[in-house]
Each structure stands twice: as C-alpha cells, then as structure tokens.
Design an enzyme around this catalytic site. Structure first.
Site, short mmCIF file in Angstrom:
data_model
loop_
_atom_site.label_atom_id
_atom_site.label_comp_id
_atom_site.label_asym_id
_atom_site.label_seq_id
_atom_site.Cartn_x
_atom_site.Cartn_y
_atom_site.Cartn_z
CG PHE A 11 -13.35 0.24 1.81
CD1 PHE A 11 -12.92 -0.56 2.96
CD2 PHE A 11 -12.74 0.24 0.49
CE1 PHE A 11 -12.05 -1.55 2.56
CE2 PHE A 11 -11.58 -0.76 0.37
CZ PHE A 11 -11.23 -1.88 1.33
CB VAL A 12 -9.86 5.95 1.53
CG1 VAL A 12 -10.85 6.82 2.09
CG2 VAL A 12 -9.15 5.29 2.47
N GLY A 25 0.93 -1.32 -0.18
CA GLY A 25 -0.16 -0.15 0.00
C GLY A 25 0.84 1.25 0.00
CG ASP A 79 -8.21 0.63 9.34
OD1 ASP A 79 -9.11 1.23 9.82
OD2 ASP A 79 -8.68 -0.43 8.70
C1 PRP Z 1 -3.20 -1.85 4.75
C2 PRP Z 1 -2.81 -0.50 4.83
C3 PRP Z 1 -1.91 -1.01 5.99
C4 PRP Z 1 -2.78 -1.64 7.16
C5 PRP Z 1 -3.38 -0.75 7.88
O1 PRP Z 1 -2.35 -3.12 4.25
O2 PRP Z 1 -1.79 -0.58 3.53
O3 PRP Z 1 -0.67 -1.57 5.89
O4 PRP Z 1 -3.62 -2.22 6.05
O5 PRP Z 1 -4.54 -1.67 8.66
P1 PRP Z 1 -4.08 -1.90 9.97
O6 PRP Z 1 -3.91 -0.24 10.85
O7 PRP Z 1 -5.60 -2.06 10.72
O8 PRP Z 1 -3.08 -2.64 10.40
P2 PRP Z 1 -2.93 -4.52 3.76
O9 PRP Z 1 -2.67 -5.30 5.14
O10 PRP Z 1 -4.30 -4.50 3.33
O11 PRP Z 1 -1.79 -4.97 2.72
P3 PRP Z 1 -1.47 -3.92 1.37
O12 PRP Z 1 -0.61 -2.97 1.72
O13 PRP Z 1 -0.60 -4.99 0.67
O14 PRP Z 1 -2.60 -3.48 0.72
MN MN Z 2 -0.39 -1.98 4.08
#
Ligand code: PRP
Ligand code: MN
Ligand code: MG
Length: 179
Positions: free
Chosen positions: A152-153, A44, A103
C-alpha cells in the site's frame, strides 16, 4: 511528521525527479508535432501532472477529469464514477492520460474506452507507477515510470483515506495505520 507513518521510502524526491525527466524526454519526442491534450486524472495524478507537463518541451494543452473508483476505502470498489468531465471536445485530438498508478486497471480501461468512443485521434497513457500483480482488467501504460510490488503506497498524490497526498516522496504505509 508524515515520514513517521512509513514502513519504508519507496521512491525519494531525487528518484521522482529523475524518473519524470526521463519520461518527459521521451514524451517530448513523441508528441512534438501533435499538440496533445494532456489529461490529469484527479486527484491522485495532480502532482505527477504538474511535473510531467513541465518536463515536456513541446506545445500541449492541459485538462482535468475527476474519476473515482476507490472512494475512501482501502480496496477498489470496482465501480468507476466520473465526477468531473472535460470542458472540451476531444474529436480528432491526441490524448495523453496522466495517472499516478495503475492497480486493477479498471479506472483507465474505462476512460480509454470513453475517449475512443469520443473519436480521439489517439489515446495513450503515462503512469508514474504500475502494480502489474494486481491487474484485473488487461491494460498497460504506453509510458511507465516505475513498477512497484503489491504494497500500500502513499504520497506524491497517492492517498490513504484522502491523507498523505502531500508527502513529497512515495512510501509504504505502516500496517498499524490501516489495520
Ligand atoms: C486511484 C489511483 C488511480 C486508480 C488506480 O484513484 O489514483 O486513479 O485508483 O486503481 P485501478 O487501476 O484499480 O482503477 P482513486 O480512485 O483512489 O481516486 P483518487 O485519485 O482521487 O485517490
Ligand atoms: Mn486516481
Ligand atoms: Mg485514492
């Protein structure tokens, strides 16, 4: 077109640029004598990473970690998996973690603990977005771009089922897309 799947544009390209320039100025000041290892949390944070390090006018190194807590699901699973670790030791080094969004806080609290355990000299967080209403684990970024409401962004790295990462803006996904 990606924009047609958006309920609204939350942060446009110009606002992203301004936010990142401002963070970059502060980080340049704070890290100018520290030669930090700036760590991108894949996937991300990838676009934010490339922009924020170029907004930091000081010596630094970059590295990448792949951590996943969401998988392809809409909601966090609560489980943090390290899919790719760093290639180097962080002992005695200043670490700046780059995240697209905080998050629940689970991902970052897990990683911060890991780096403390590995005896980094300091561990700080720069997050482009923060959703404070969603926090489950108490953690805050040292540098935050923008606070966002609990919607949801997607875009600029943030995904829904691995899609929309390449949108150059951050938008709120239409409900019909994920319902
Ligand atoms: C998403 C985002 C953060 C994390 C935040 O990553 O990029 O890394 O979730 O959420 P949290 O505070 O509840 O832990 P994801 O795990 O979806 O992986 P990605 O970055 O590969 O999309
Ligand atoms: Mn992530
Ligand atoms: Mg994700």
């Amino acid at each position: 077109m990606l924009i047609h799947d958006m309920e609204e544009i939350l942060v446009n390209e110009e606002e992203l640029r301004e936010t990142i320039q401002k963070l970059g100025k502060q980080l340049t000041e704070d890290y100018k004598d520290k030669n930090p290892i700036v760590i991108c949390i894949l996937k991300g944070a990838v676009f934010f990473m490339t922009d924020i390090v170029r907004a930091m006018d000081c010596p630094l190194e970059i590295d990448f970690m792949d951590v996943s807590s969401y998988g392809d699901a809409f909601e966090s699973s609560g489980e943090v998996k390290i899919l790719k670790d760093l290639d180097q030791s962080v002992k005695g080094r200043h670490i700046l973690l780059v995240e697209d969004i905080i998050d629940t806080g689970r991902t970052l609290s897990h990683i911060v603990e890991l780096f403390k355990h590995r005896q980094a000299a300091s561990v700080k967080i720069v997050a482009l977005l923060d959703k404070p209403d969603r926090r489950v684990v108490s953690i805050r970024a040292d540098y935050t771009g923008l606070q966002v409401a609990d919607k949801f962004v997607v875009g600029y790295g943030l995904d829904y089922c691995q899609g929309y990462r390449n949108a150059p803006f951050i938008g709120v996904l239409k409900e019909e897309i994920y319902k």
